[in-house]
Scaffold this motif. Structure first.
Motif, PDB file in Angstrom:
ATOM      1  N   LEU A 104       3.325   1.981  -2.012  1.00  0.00           N
ATOM      2  CA  LEU A 104       3.077   2.509  -3.337  1.00  0.00           C
ATOM      3  C   LEU A 104       2.473   3.502  -3.842  1.00  0.00           C
ATOM      4  O   LEU A 104       2.668   4.216  -5.192  1.00  0.00           O
ATOM      5  N   SER A 105       1.574   3.373  -3.302  1.00  0.00           N
ATOM      6  CA  SER A 105       0.418   4.370  -3.546  1.00  0.00           C
ATOM      7  C   SER A 105       0.580   5.988  -3.345  1.00  0.00           C
ATOM      8  O   SER A 105      -0.324   6.426  -4.642  1.00  0.00           O
ATOM      9  N   ASP A 106       1.913   5.392  -2.485  1.00  0.00           N
ATOM     10  CA  ASP A 106       1.537   7.063  -1.571  1.00  0.00           C
ATOM     11  C   ASP A 106       2.996   7.402  -2.297  1.00  0.00           C
ATOM     12  O   ASP A 106       3.955   9.066  -2.623  1.00  0.00           O
ATOM     13  N   GLU A 121       1.336  -6.420  -9.624  1.00  0.00           N
ATOM     14  CA  GLU A 121       0.088  -5.666 -10.015  1.00  0.00           C
ATOM     15  C   GLU A 121       0.573  -4.328  -9.324  1.00  0.00           C
ATOM     16  O   GLU A 121       0.037  -3.146 -10.138  1.00  0.00           O
ATOM     17  N   ALA A 122       0.939  -3.936  -8.216  1.00  0.00           N
ATOM     18  CA  ALA A 122       1.364  -2.935  -7.398  1.00  0.00           C
ATOM     19  C   ALA A 122       2.245  -1.654  -8.200  1.00  0.00           C
ATOM     20  O   ALA A 122       1.909  -0.595  -8.218  1.00  0.00           O
ATOM     21  N   SER A 146       0.542  -0.415 -11.644  1.00  0.00           N
ATOM     22  CA  SER A 146      -0.604   0.495 -11.032  1.00  0.00           C
ATOM     23  C   SER A 146       0.054   1.948 -10.602  1.00  0.00           C
ATOM     24  O   SER A 146       0.139   2.927 -10.808  1.00  0.00           O
ATOM     25  N   ALA A 147       1.273   1.667 -10.091  1.00  0.00           N
ATOM     26  CA  ALA A 147       1.611   2.916  -9.445  1.00  0.00           C
ATOM     27  C   ALA A 147       2.232   3.480 -10.732  1.00  0.00           C
ATOM     28  O   ALA A 147       2.968   4.557 -10.973  1.00  0.00           O
ATOM     29  N   GLN A 163       1.619  -9.753  -6.529  1.00  0.00           N
ATOM     30  CA  GLN A 163       1.309  -8.554  -5.955  1.00  0.00           C
ATOM     31  C   GLN A 163       2.291  -7.643  -6.129  1.00  0.00           C
ATOM     32  O   GLN A 163       1.229  -5.962  -6.434  1.00  0.00           O
ATOM     33  N   ALA A 208       3.924   7.482 -11.445  1.00  0.00           N
ATOM     34  CA  ALA A 208       4.567   7.358 -10.495  1.00  0.00           C
ATOM     35  C   ALA A 208       6.486   6.643 -11.110  1.00  0.00           C
ATOM     36  O   ALA A 208       6.371   6.618 -12.016  1.00  0.00           O
ATOM     37  N   ASP A 260       1.016  -1.257  -0.344  1.00  0.00           N
ATOM     38  CA  ASP A 260      -0.019   0.023  -0.501  1.00  0.00           C
ATOM     39  C   ASP A 260       0.774   0.972  -0.245  1.00  0.00           C
ATOM     40  O   ASP A 260       0.221   2.493  -0.758  1.00  0.00           O
ATOM     41  N   ARG A 298       0.341   5.518 -13.053  1.00  0.00           N
ATOM     42  CA  ARG A 298      -0.799   7.252 -12.549  1.00  0.00           C
ATOM     43  C   ARG A 298       0.554   7.528 -12.756  1.00  0.00           C
ATOM     44  O   ARG A 298       0.065   8.706 -12.422  1.00  0.00           O
TER      45      ARG A 298
END
Length: 318
Positions: free
Chosen positions: A67-69, A91-92, A95-96, A88, A101, A65, A99
């Protein structure tokens, strides 16, 4: 970058079997005490203790989680090279990246980026002893085994171990300018630049290349950038024939003498733009680039910005 909204968040993704040196490099370079607007933290696939290569362990407070920040994610190397990482984590990373990153790898960490598909159609590098494996496993990647790092914009990769330091300093240079990277390098007692791959903002030229045979001549040239420098003159200083000098210089630095001098001059101009209010024509003279128009030409060609734009971006920003 979050220069107006808060510190630039760097998250180091520590995977099982992480190489301790690779984990430590971004932690040191992006440490908030450097004063250049970074915060750095580490995460694992899950919170807890992540076993590392060599019998160490890393205690991480957060899982994926985190990595979302992140503004920048650094994936250190892990052993064995090419081992499949958890789905997982794949996928992380995807996802990063989606967006926006920035994602970088050190050493074998390139395999994680490759598994996530982030290197497809791009140039990349990794430790020399795993470059062939990376190329065979992921033929859609153009693997460059003989460079220290590759900058493809939002995705960056580096060779093994100490090359991760070159990559992290390069990211600082992109974010905060030459002077900031120099100050951090001094604190870490390391050379501010070793030749890497082509980049959006070229790294700072140093007197130290891959080898030391011509280090004294490079040091001599760095103190005379405002003077005429020729291959014949450099070869004479090194007490070599021009042909031998040219070959050895290229082997040690990854570029020809004239390319190296041009980059050194542009880098000198960058520092002057960051730290002084001298007019562009005066900076061109002091950097050995002759005229303001010549400086503008090389800035546009090498950095894709004008000197005025560069100064507005980096002068006194921190």
């Amino acid at each position: 970058m979050r220069t107006s909204q808060g510190p630039h968040q760097v998250v180091v993704l520590v995977l099982d079997g992480a190489l301790p040196m690779d984990v430590g490099i971004p932690a040191e370079v992006f440490h908030p005490e450097s004063g250049f607007g970074y915060e750095v933290s580490a995460c694992g696939v899950t919170a807890g203790t992540v076993p590392s290569h060599g019998g160490f362990g890393f205690a991480v407070a957060r899982g994926l989680d985190a990595l979302s920040d992140a503004d920048t994610i650094v994936v250190p190397g892990y052993a064995p090279a090419g081992r499949q990482i958890p789905a997982q984590a794949v996928e992380a990373l995807r996802s990063a990246a989606s967006r926006g990153a920035r994602i970088a790898s050190i050493c074998y960490g390139a395999f994680a980026l490759a598994e996530a598909g982030l290197l497809d159609g791009l140039r990349a590098t990794t430790h020399w002893d795993a470059a062939e494996k990376l190329a065979e496993s992921y033929p859609q990647i153009t693997v460059e085994p003989n460079v220290l790092f590759v900058d493809e914009g939002s995705v960056l990769t580096s060779a093994g171990a100490a090359a991760g330091l070159d990559l992290c300093l390069h990211m600082v240079r992109r974010d905060r300018g030459v002077s900031a990277a120099h100050e951090i390098a001094r604190g870490l007692v390391t050379a501010p630049y070793r030749a890497g791959g082509q980049a959006q903002y070229l790294p700072k030229t140093s007197s130290i290349g891959h080898g030391e045979t011509l280090a004294a001549t490079r040091e001599w040239a760095m103190t005379r950038l405002d003077q005429s420098l020729t291959v014949a003159g450099l070869a004479a200083h090194a007490r070599m024939s021009p042909r031998t000098f040219l070959r050895r210089f290229t082997d040690e630095t990854g570029s020809t003498p004239l390319q190296w001098i041009l980059r050194a001059r542009v880098d000198t101009a960058r520092e002057l733009l960051e730290s002084t209010r001298l007019p562009v024509d005066r900076i061109a003279e002091e950097a050995g680039l002759g005229t303001g128009s010549n400086l503008r030409l090389h800035f546009r060609r090498l950095l894709d910005v004008s000197p005025t734009e560069y100064r507005a971006t980096f002068a006194g920003r921190i």
